[in-house]
Structure formats: C-alpha cells, structure tokens
Scaffold this motif. Structure first.
Motif, mmCIF file in Angstrom:
data_model
loop_
_atom_site.group_PDB
_atom_site.id
_atom_site.type_symbol
_atom_site.label_atom_id
_atom_site.label_comp_id
_atom_site.label_asym_id
_atom_site.label_seq_id
_atom_site.Cartn_x
_atom_site.Cartn_y
_atom_site.Cartn_z
ATOM 1 N N ALA A 218 6.591 -5.859 9.362
ATOM 2 C CA ALA A 218 7.043 -4.506 9.028
ATOM 3 C C ALA A 218 6.202 -3.918 7.898
ATOM 4 O O ALA A 218 5.850 -2.726 7.911
ATOM 5 N N TRP A 219 5.859 -4.755 6.919
ATOM 6 C CA TRP A 219 5.040 -4.321 5.776
ATOM 7 C C TRP A 219 3.629 -3.948 6.241
ATOM 8 O O TRP A 219 3.095 -2.897 5.841
ATOM 9 N N ALA A 220 3.009 -4.790 7.072
ATOM 10 C CA ALA A 220 1.652 -4.504 7.564
ATOM 11 C C ALA A 220 1.625 -3.210 8.365
ATOM 12 O O ALA A 220 0.689 -2.408 8.244
ATOM 13 N N GLU A 221 2.644 -3.014 9.168
ATOM 14 C CA GLU A 221 2.770 -1.775 9.930
ATOM 15 C C GLU A 221 2.876 -0.576 8.995
ATOM 16 O O GLU A 221 2.222 0.458 9.196
ATOM 17 N N ALA A 222 3.690 -0.729 7.949
ATOM 18 C CA ALA A 222 3.874 0.351 6.977
ATOM 19 C C ALA A 222 2.585 0.629 6.212
ATOM 20 O O ALA A 222 2.283 1.787 5.897
ATOM 21 N N ASP A 223 1.825 -0.403 5.896
ATOM 22 C CA ASP A 223 0.545 -0.199 5.213
ATOM 23 C C ASP A 223 -0.388 0.681 6.049
ATOM 24 O O ASP A 223 -1.087 1.550 5.518
ATOM 25 N N ARG A 224 -0.404 0.456 7.359
ATOM 26 C CA ARG A 224 -1.234 1.289 8.233
ATOM 27 C C ARG A 224 -0.752 2.735 8.227
ATOM 28 O O ARG A 224 -1.559 3.676 8.230
ATOM 29 N N VAL A 225 0.548 2.906 8.191
ATOM 30 C CA VAL A 225 1.121 4.255 8.162
ATOM 31 C C VAL A 225 0.764 4.962 6.850
ATOM 32 O O VAL A 225 0.326 6.124 6.853
ATOM 33 N N LEU A 226 0.945 4.274 5.730
ATOM 34 C CA LEU A 226 0.660 4.892 4.436
ATOM 35 C C LEU A 226 -0.823 5.212 4.295
ATOM 36 O O LEU A 226 -1.197 6.246 3.718
ATOM 37 N N GLU A 227 -1.680 4.358 4.829
ATOM 38 C CA GLU A 227 -3.113 4.640 4.784
ATOM 39 C C GLU A 227 -3.441 5.900 5.577
ATOM 40 O O GLU A 227 -4.212 6.752 5.121
ATOM 41 N N ALA A 228 -2.830 6.040 6.763
ATOM 42 C CA ALA A 228 -3.057 7.235 7.579
ATOM 43 C C ALA A 228 -2.533 8.485 6.881
ATOM 44 O O ALA A 228 -3.104 9.578 7.028
ATOM 45 N N ALA A 229 -1.467 8.330 6.111
ATOM 46 C CA ALA A 229 -0.870 9.472 5.403
ATOM 47 C C ALA A 229 -1.556 9.753 4.071
ATOM 48 O O ALA A 229 -1.228 10.742 3.406
ATOM 49 N N GLY A 230 -2.485 8.884 3.668
ATOM 50 C CA GLY A 230 -3.173 9.074 2.390
ATOM 51 C C GLY A 230 -2.296 8.778 1.193
ATOM 52 O O GLY A 230 -2.475 9.374 0.125
ATOM 53 N N ILE A 231 -1.362 7.861 1.361
ATOM 54 C CA ILE A 231 -0.413 7.524 0.299
ATOM 55 C C ILE A 231 -0.755 6.141 -0.254
ATOM 56 O O ILE A 231 -0.782 5.156 0.486
ATOM 57 N N GLY A 232 -1.030 6.055 -1.540
ATOM 58 C CA GLY A 232 -1.310 4.784 -2.183
ATOM 59 C C GLY A 232 -0.062 4.207 -2.821
ATOM 60 O O GLY A 232 0.952 4.892 -2.981
ATOM 61 N N HIS A 233 -0.139 2.944 -3.191
ATOM 62 C CA HIS A 233 1.005 2.317 -3.843
ATOM 63 C C HIS A 233 0.529 1.249 -4.820
ATOM 64 O O HIS A 233 -0.594 0.730 -4.719
ATOM 65 N N ALA A 234 1.389 0.923 -5.757
ATOM 66 C CA ALA A 234 1.094 -0.141 -6.719
ATOM 67 C C ALA A 234 1.049 -1.475 -5.987
ATOM 68 O O ALA A 234 1.425 -1.587 -4.816
ATOM 69 N N ALA A 235 0.577 -2.505 -6.685
ATOM 70 C CA ALA A 235 0.455 -3.835 -6.087
ATOM 71 C C ALA A 235 1.508 -4.772 -6.668
ATOM 72 O O ALA A 235 2.019 -4.557 -7.777
ATOM 73 N N ASN A 236 1.802 -5.827 -5.926
ATOM 74 C CA ASN A 236 2.769 -6.811 -6.407
ATOM 75 C C ASN A 236 2.350 -7.413 -7.743
ATOM 76 O O ASN A 236 3.187 -7.749 -8.581
ATOM 77 N N ARG A 237 1.052 -7.558 -7.950
ATOM 78 C CA ARG A 237 0.588 -8.139 -9.219
ATOM 79 C C ARG A 237 0.929 -7.226 -10.395
ATOM 80 O O ARG A 237 1.131 -7.714 -11.516
ATOM 81 N N ASP A 238 0.996 -5.910 -10.153
ATOM 82 C CA ASP A 238 1.388 -4.992 -11.222
ATOM 83 C C ASP A 238 2.824 -5.263 -11.658
ATOM 84 O O ASP A 238 3.141 -5.244 -12.855
ATOM 85 N N VAL A 239 3.688 -5.517 -10.687
ATOM 86 C CA VAL A 239 5.084 -5.826 -10.991
ATOM 87 C C VAL A 239 5.177 -7.167 -11.708
ATOM 88 O O VAL A 239 5.906 -7.315 -12.698
ATOM 89 N N ALA A 240 4.416 -8.147 -11.215
ATOM 90 C CA ALA A 240 4.454 -9.486 -11.824
ATOM 91 C C ALA A 240 4.038 -9.431 -13.284
ATOM 92 O O ALA A 240 4.619 -10.118 -14.139
#
Length: 326
Positions: A218-240
């Motif tokens: 589900a996450w990989a699918e969502a990553d493809r969607v966000l890339e197509a929409a031009g939407i970036g996001h923070a990374a898990n390492r930022d939270v860590a």
C-alpha cells in the motif's frame, strides 16, 4: 493560553491531560457515557509507571464555553467528524468582538491531510501536527498512553506553511507537558509521511493483526501516486532523529497490547476515517491516472466492516490478501 480540546478521545485526552497536569488551563469537550465519567470521576490517564486521576474541566459542547481571545481550539475528532465540529464552533462569539472562526487558532491534532484544509475554509488561523502518540481509549473515562519517558512526538506548524509565534507558544506549552515537539515551516511534508504510516490501519482493524507485507504494498503504491501528484514527504529517519529514545512504547501494567485507532473505532462500533487515509491515496490516484488496487481494496473492506458493524479480526490476512487484484 486556554486549550479547548474538541474530541476527548485517546489523542485529545492524552494531550489535554498532560497539559492540565503541567498546570495549563484546559477544558475537554466530551459527550455520552465518556463525558459523564470524565465529569464525575475525572480522567484516568494510564502511562508507563503511572495511573493518574486528573480532574480536568469537561463540557458537552460550545454553548458551555465562553471564549476569550487567548483560547486555542484543539481539534482531536476523527476526520469524518471534522466538518460538524468546526461548524459547531466557528460562529461562537469571542469576548471583545468577532467569532472563533475570525479570531481563534484551531490546532488540528489529527491523522490524514484533509482536516487543515477543511478548517481553513472556516477559520483564518489554522495549525496542524504530525502526531506520533500511541494511545488507546476503549473504556469511558480511561485512556492508555504507553510511551515514555515522553508521551508523544508532535511536529507542528501553521497551515498551509510557516511557523509563527502562536505555533511556537503551543509547541512550548506541549514541550513543558511531557511531549517532544518541533515547530516546522513545512508541515505538509510531515503530514504526508504520517498518512503513509496510517495506510496499514485498515489491515489491523479488519484482520486483528498487522501485515508488514501488505502495508508495504500500500505504501509503495502511495509513493507512486504522490510522485505523480508532485507531493513530497519527510522520511522515517527524520522522525527517528526527533524521537530518539525519548518517545518509546513501553510496558504498561495490565495492558497486553495496543491497537491502532481504526481497530479501536471498530471495537467501539463507530465509524472509520479510512476514506481520508487509504481513500486519500485512491482519490489522488484517480486524479493523476495512477492505479491504486491495494488501497482501494483496503478502503472498501474497512468501510464494509464499519457499515455492517463487523468486529475487528473477522477476516484473516490470507482472505484479505486474496481480495487484492494482482
């Protein structure tokens, strides 16, 4: 500042309870049996090594609160209840003139990425947060918050962008109330990361257990969607890096396991916010021509469970996975 917590569930009570404990002025908004227990017996906040009884003031709605210019409305309802909550409060008068929608900040302590936009249609001053705060509310009047030594991580900012004095003041009050806080100018990046993390909520809700494999799909699918929409996001390492060893899930006496918010909603016989979690990815996929079969399946199955009042765990992971095309 006085914090009016609209939606005194797991997140609302954890935030409101800790603010109250630290000496801040707080009022919880709660109805039904939960509200009755909170009023009569106080909030029972269970954390690692603590069982607190907090006498936080409680009201049932906006008619019982006289708003002042120094009030902050903390929105902690599920997304499907956001519009009704905002509309109930937006026209309330504020001492000195004007309405809540014109003068008061509303702070969305919620999952998903839709709440702040809904709020901005109704309130001039909108703030939001990436909320990492595992908590459970299954019994009226009692909330379990199992993280320590701090209760949660809250990354907050103004919506749609920026960080101002109000955000800094809210962040400082929360930091003094057993939360790890960070005020950022780019809140949506953090909100979309949390959205990705919440895509697995539906799996645990319907199957009674998580599936790292299905969540990863589900996450990989969502990553493809966000890339197509031009939407970036923070990374898990930022939270860590932010949480470090300050926000860790720890053992709580008498609690064998902690379930996510969607599982809890199903267990209480309530509605789900899946339309604004997996459903957000489905929507963006349709807008940008990206197929989303995994998230569509999770959305449909979770909504079926809520509609039919089915209990958590009635579907096996094998049965759920078999319903995903491809």
């Amino acid at each position: 500042m006085r914090y009016v917590v609209i939606g005194a569930g797991a997140i609302g009570c954890s935030i409101g309870g800790r603010l109250h404990q630290a000496g801040h002025d707080v009022v919880l908004v709660a109805r039904g049996e939960h509200g009755r227990v909170l009023r009569e017996d106080g909030l029972t906040l269970v954390t690692p090594g603590e069982r607190l009884r907090l006498r936080v003031p409680v009201v049932s709605g906006p008619d019982e609160v006289e708003l002042d210019p120094d009030h902050v409305l903390v929105l902690a309802v599920k997304t499907q209840d956001t519009v009704a909550a905002l509309d109930a409060w937006r026209h309330r008068p504020v001492r000195g003139g004007g309405t809540a929608g014109e003068r008061l900040p509303v702070f969305c302590a919620q999952n998903g990425v839709a709440n702040e936009r809904m709020a901005l249609r109704r309130f001039r001053h909108v703030y939001g947060a990436f909320v990492l705060l595992p908590a459970s509310y299954l019994e009226p009047g009692e909330v379990i918050a199992p993280c320590g030594p701090l209760t949660g991580l809250l990354v907050l900012g103004r919506h749609p962008s920026g960080a101002d004095g109000t955000a800094e003041r809210i962040g400082a009050d929360l930091a003094a109330s057993r939360f790890r806080t960070e005020v950022v100018p780019d809140l949506p990046r953090w909100k979309y990361l949390k959205l990705l993390g919440n895509l697995g909520n539906a799996i645990e809700a319907v199957c009674g257990e998580p599936s790292p494999d299905l969540h990863a799909r589900a996450w990989a699918e969502a990553d493809r969607v966000l890339e197509a929409a031009g939407i970036g996001h923070a990374a898990n390492r930022d939270v860590a890096e932010l949480r470090g060893d300050a926000v860790e899930v720890r053992h709580v006496d008498g609690v064998s396991e902690l379930r996510n918010s969607s599982w809890q909603s199903l267990a209480r016989g309530g509605s789900l916010e899946t339309d604004y979690l997996n459903g957000e990815i489905v929507l963006l996929g349709r807008l940008h021509g990206v197929p989303t079969p995994v998230n569509e399946t999770l959305l449909d199955v979770a909504n079926e469970f809520a509609r039919l009042r089915r209990s958590p765990g009635e579907l096996t992971l094998k049965e759920l996975t078999a319903r995903v095309p491809g």
